[in-house]
Design an enzyme around this catalytic site. Structure first.
Site, PDB file in Angstrom:
ATOM      1  N   CYS A  84      69.879 130.284  17.067  1.00 54.47           N
ATOM      2  CA  CYS A  84      71.253 130.029  16.601  1.00 54.47           C
ATOM      3  C   CYS A  84      72.200 129.641  17.729  1.00 54.47           C
ATOM      4  O   CYS A  84      73.401 129.576  17.525  1.00 54.47           O
ATOM      5  CB  CYS A  84      71.791 131.237  15.839  1.00 54.47           C
ATOM      6  SG  CYS A  84      71.892 132.732  16.825  1.00 54.47           S
ATOM      7  N   HIS A 100      83.723 129.477  23.815  1.00 53.50           N
ATOM      8  CA  HIS A 100      83.990 129.502  22.383  1.00 53.50           C
ATOM      9  C   HIS A 100      84.922 128.393  21.921  1.00 53.50           C
ATOM     10  O   HIS A 100      84.919 128.024  20.750  1.00 53.50           O
ATOM     11  CB  HIS A 100      84.405 130.901  21.928  1.00 53.50           C
ATOM     12  CG  HIS A 100      83.187 131.756  21.782  1.00 53.50           C
ATOM     13  ND1 HIS A 100      82.648 132.448  22.837  1.00 53.50           N
ATOM     14  CD2 HIS A 100      82.331 131.911  20.747  1.00 53.50           C
ATOM     15  CE1 HIS A 100      81.534 133.031  22.442  1.00 53.50           C
ATOM     16  NE2 HIS A 100      81.314 132.726  21.179  1.00 53.50           N
TER      17      HIS A 100
HETATM   18  C1  PEP Z   1      74.371 132.744  21.604  1.00 54.91           C
HETATM   19  O1  PEP Z   1      74.620 133.486  22.559  1.00 54.91           O
HETATM   20  O2  PEP Z   1      73.564 131.794  21.678  1.00 54.91           O
HETATM   21  C2  PEP Z   1      75.041 132.954  20.307  1.00 54.91           C
HETATM   22  C3  PEP Z   1      74.700 132.263  19.250  1.00 54.91           C
HETATM   23  O3  PEP Z   1      76.059 133.855  20.246  1.00 54.91           O
HETATM   24  P1  PEP Z   1      77.546 133.597  20.793  1.00 54.91           P
HETATM   25  O4  PEP Z   1      77.678 132.164  21.172  1.00 54.91           O
HETATM   26  O5  PEP Z   1      78.475 133.983  19.701  1.00 54.91           O
HETATM   27  O6  PEP Z   1      77.626 134.526  21.970  1.00 54.91           O
END
Ligand code: PEP
Ligand code: MG
Length: 563
Positions: free
Chosen positions: A497, A189
């Protein structure tokens, strides 16, 4: 020029002066002259500090968690290690240092030695010796300082071992030209936040970078995942040219960003933004995003003692609906994994990514889910704009989870129109049963960040295996294709996404596999729209067929790089 190579985490070229961030950084004690100190007194001070630290570690070794106890037992062994003692002794008696300076230098030398082996085991020992050193130095009166992240000078290239999301959000994109991390991964993140801030970032560069001298000029090449130091004038000018070219192409893309992204054969692909906080929601319209395709709602739940109330959430969502263009997709709280929410995820799990995460936690805590859904439903019903609100469930892995959520939602009052309900496809099982899931929901959104870590069995926060979690690996591509086929069968939209949606190189392939919408990191939106305008979907499908036949992610990248 010296180059450190790691992984690509956020695009762009960053040029500036190095600042090295270490939380709880020790200020090296003032050097002393041999004449000014009494070596016997200083050696006694060191031995007293050693005895106090030993007593403290002995207590820590009594910890009921055997892993914790083992770690501190190893620290005790290090504390009495002859190499350390000899080094401190020599620094005091031969070099005339006081106890604090002698310890500081001995610990720094040992850490450097361990990291020079370029081996994960020894890197771990370097962090242990650093920890032990801090304990000794506290007792010897050394000072600690923190590089103030919020007020770094303009044009800083920030080097750190890792940065957690709260450290990253203290950075100002106007001042930080680029970031180099010794550890971390492209889907952690911290990297996601750097991308959304538009700061070039290279990660997994190795511990050597932590010893680069502060103040010198450095370049982050976010396109290649590299850090360069010691550049001559010609090399510097070359990077400056590339930096300007990238900024110019971004500026040109921003000029047309608000116009829809239509392929050459006339298909409109909505390009939405991923938003991690209110500032990014507000900014989504500025970069021309066709709404927010993924609101990571976790920020609302963190840094507080209890979840936000329905009224509080309703007001927040109402504000967002007034700001975004055309659509807002709120993802239900995705706590757990690397996104802990302390009042919900207090149990320490051995494998948090395989644990009580996302929808699993929400099914255990249905009030959180129902409150969030109801708040969005009420905000949508009251909104004067024609923006559509959608609700999305994270980390679905079974049909039962969807059915359970639908049963829970059916308990809510029926006075308001239901929200369109979608699911993230980010666990391999969900992609494999997409044909069964598709008729149950209104849309899919493929989360390649998690999907790749689960498919390739490589933890997205572990820099040692990060290279393996490649969203362009043919195994991941096949699951994307299966998901898109199922969505097409039932005439449902399928968004993507994960962070790869923001990589222009990947876009033709994703559209060729059947993705109908994209949701990308904020700064990438204009360039992604610009890329889509150059594409023909038949060509994209041909490219996807070739990519699916490739033996590895690397070959897929070679294919995509061909003109
Ligand atoms: C993903 O896992 O690709 C996603 C968009 O969610 P996150 O990165 O918040 O886990
Ligand atoms: Mg995810």
């Amino acid at each position: 020029m010296q180059t450190f190579s790691g992984l690509i985490a956020a695009p762009g070229i960053g040029i500036g002066a190095v600042a090295v961030y270490r939380p709880d950084q020790v200020v090296p004690p003032q050097p002393t002259t041999k004449a000014g100190i009494d070596p016997q007194t200083e050696w006694r001070r060191f031995l007293d500090a050693q005895a106090e630290v030993d007593a403290e570690l002995e207590q820590l070794c009594a910890n009921p968690n055997s892993l914790v106890a083992e770690i501190f037992a190893a620290h005790r062994v290090m504390l009495h290690d002859q190499t350390l003692l000899d080094a401190v002794h020599a620094n005091i008696y031969d070099h005339g240092e006081n106890a604090a300076a002698a310890t500081f230098d001995a610990i720094a030398d040992l850490s450097k030695l361990f990291t020079s082996f370029d081996d994960e085991y020894f890197a771990g020992r370097a962090s242990d010796i650093g920890d032990l050193g801090r304990r000794l130095l506290v007792r010897l009166g050394a000072q600690f300082s923190r590089l103030e992240l919020a007020s770094l000078p303009e044009g800083t290239v920030l080097i750190a071992e890792d940065l957690n999301p709260s450290e990253l959000t203290r950075l100002s994109p106007e001042r930080v030209a680029g970031i180099a991390l010794a550890k971390s991964t492209p889907t952690a993140h911290s990297a996601i936040l750097a991308r959304s801030l538009g700061i070039p970032l290279a990660c997994a560069l190795g511990h050597e970078i932590l010893y680069i001298n502060a103040g010198g000029l450095a370049v982050i090449d976010g396109f290649r995942g590299q850090l360069h130091i010691g550049l001559d004038e010609g090399q510097m000018q070359g990077f400056e040219r590339r930096r300007q070219q990238y900024l110019t192409s971004q500026a040109a893309a921003i000029d047309h960003a608000r116009a829809p992204a239509v392929t050459r054969d006339g298909v409109t692909i909505p390009v939405r933004a991923n938003a991690n906080n209110p500032k990014e929601v507000a900014h989504s319209a500025v970069v021309g995003a066709d709404g927010v395709g993924l609101l990571r709602s976790e920020y609302m739940f963190r840094s507080r003692a209890a979840p936000p109330t329905r009224e509080e959430q309703m007001q927040t969502y109402a504000g967002f609906l007034a700001q975004v263009s055309s659509q807002l997709t709120v993802r239900a709280l995705d706590a757990g994994g690397d996104k802990p929410v302390h009042y919900l995820t207090h149990q320490v799990e051995d494998n948090p990514f395989l644990g009580l995460r996302g929808i699993r936690l929400l099914i255990e805590e249905p009030d959180i889910l129902l409150t969030q859904y109801r708040a969005l439903q009420m905000a949508a019903a009251a909104a004067s704009s024609h923006v559509e609100a959608r609700f999305m469930l994270p980390m679905i892995s079974t049909v039962e989870e969807v059915v359970t959520v639908q049963r829970l939602l059916s308990q809510l009052p029926t006075d308001l129109p239901p929200l369109r309900l979608g699911i993230m496809i980010e666990v391999p099982s969900a992609a494999l049963i997409a044909q069964t899931l598709a008729p149950l929901v209104d849309f899919f959104s493929i989360g390649t960040n998690d999907l790749s870590q689960y498919v390739l069995a490589s933890d997205r926060t572990n820099s040692t295996v990060a290279r393996m979690a490649d969203p362009l690996h043919p195994a991941v591509l096949r699951l994307i294709q299966m998901t898109c086929d199922a969505a097409r069968t039932y005439n449902k939209p399928v968004s993507l996404c994960g962070e790869i949606a923001g990589d222009p190189i990947a876009v033709p392939l994703l559209l060729g596999l059947g993705v109908t919408e994209l949701s990308a990191p904020l700064p990438a939106v204009p360039l992604i729209k610009e890329t889509i305008r150059t594409l023909d979907l038949d060509d994209c499908r041909r490219l996807a067929r070739q990519a699916l036949a490739c033996p590895s992610g690397e070959r897929v990248r070679d294919l995509l790089a061909q003109p």
